[in-house]
Design a protein around this motif. Sequence first.
Motif, short mmCIF file in Angstrom:
data_model
loop_
_atom_site.label_atom_id
_atom_site.label_comp_id
_atom_site.label_asym_id
_atom_site.label_seq_id
_atom_site.Cartn_x
_atom_site.Cartn_y
_atom_site.Cartn_z
N ALA A 1 -6.15 0.88 -27.27
CA ALA A 1 -7.56 1.66 -27.51
C ALA A 1 -7.59 2.82 -28.52
O ALA A 1 -6.40 3.42 -28.52
N ALA B 1 -16.54 4.16 -29.17
CA ALA B 1 -15.69 3.16 -28.21
C ALA B 1 -16.16 1.92 -28.43
O ALA B 1 -15.26 0.82 -28.14
N GLY C 1 -12.81 0.75 -27.11
CA GLY C 1 -12.35 1.76 -26.10
C GLY C 1 -11.86 2.94 -26.61
O GLY C 1 -11.50 3.12 -27.72
N TYR D 1 -15.28 7.03 -21.18
CA TYR D 1 -14.43 6.05 -21.69
C TYR D 1 -13.01 6.05 -21.08
O TYR D 1 -12.02 5.04 -21.23
#
Length: 222
Positions: free
Chosen positions: A2, A65, A70, A115
């Motif tokens: 991410a 995100a 993410g 997040y």
Amino acid sequence: MAGVIVTGGFGILGRAVAGELTARGYAVAAVDMAPAPADIDVAVAVGGIDLGDEAAVAAAYKDIASRLGGISGLVNVAGGFLWETVSGGEVASWDRMYQLNVRTAFLSSRAALDYLGEGGAIVNVGAAAALSPASGMAPYTASKLGVHALTESLASELRDKGIRVNAVLPTILDTPANRADMPDADRSGWVLPQAAARVIAFLLSDESASITGAKIPLSLRG
């Protein structure tokens, strides 16, 4: 993996951090108030964002995100500096230092928490000068002490969630602007932006999984 957000991502330290993280395989989102430069090599470059504006930060991080799948980390580089004595100073200077250094770090950290999950990490950029403020440094170092306090308090708050929060405390960064402003200074204790970036990358990595609430002084060129 991410994405990682780097605030102040278009400045010298921000670029160094973004470059180091990109080289290590992170998907980096560089966020800044300035317009996005054409030559920055990151996954996402978002310019024109007032990092002191709550709604703007929340909207930008939601979009990031989504685009990066993410957010696993945040590096709060954005900030500012001024030299001003207390006797000759202005209230506006204290407000400005708070807005640039503390408010931006708080709003970005809070927005990122929507997040970040277990294993996530936040790294703040504090200042070694805040540990022993000299004349003319009160507004700046007071705001950086606020960043240090945010780091420790947030680390305690998030410990049980498996999210780490640490800070680096560089001395003077060795940049062209600082060299121009202090041409006769002893630069032996100045820190290269690339050296600071490597420490920040370490604090985001699994190698530092046991470290939270730390304020790491950086005082060698590296």
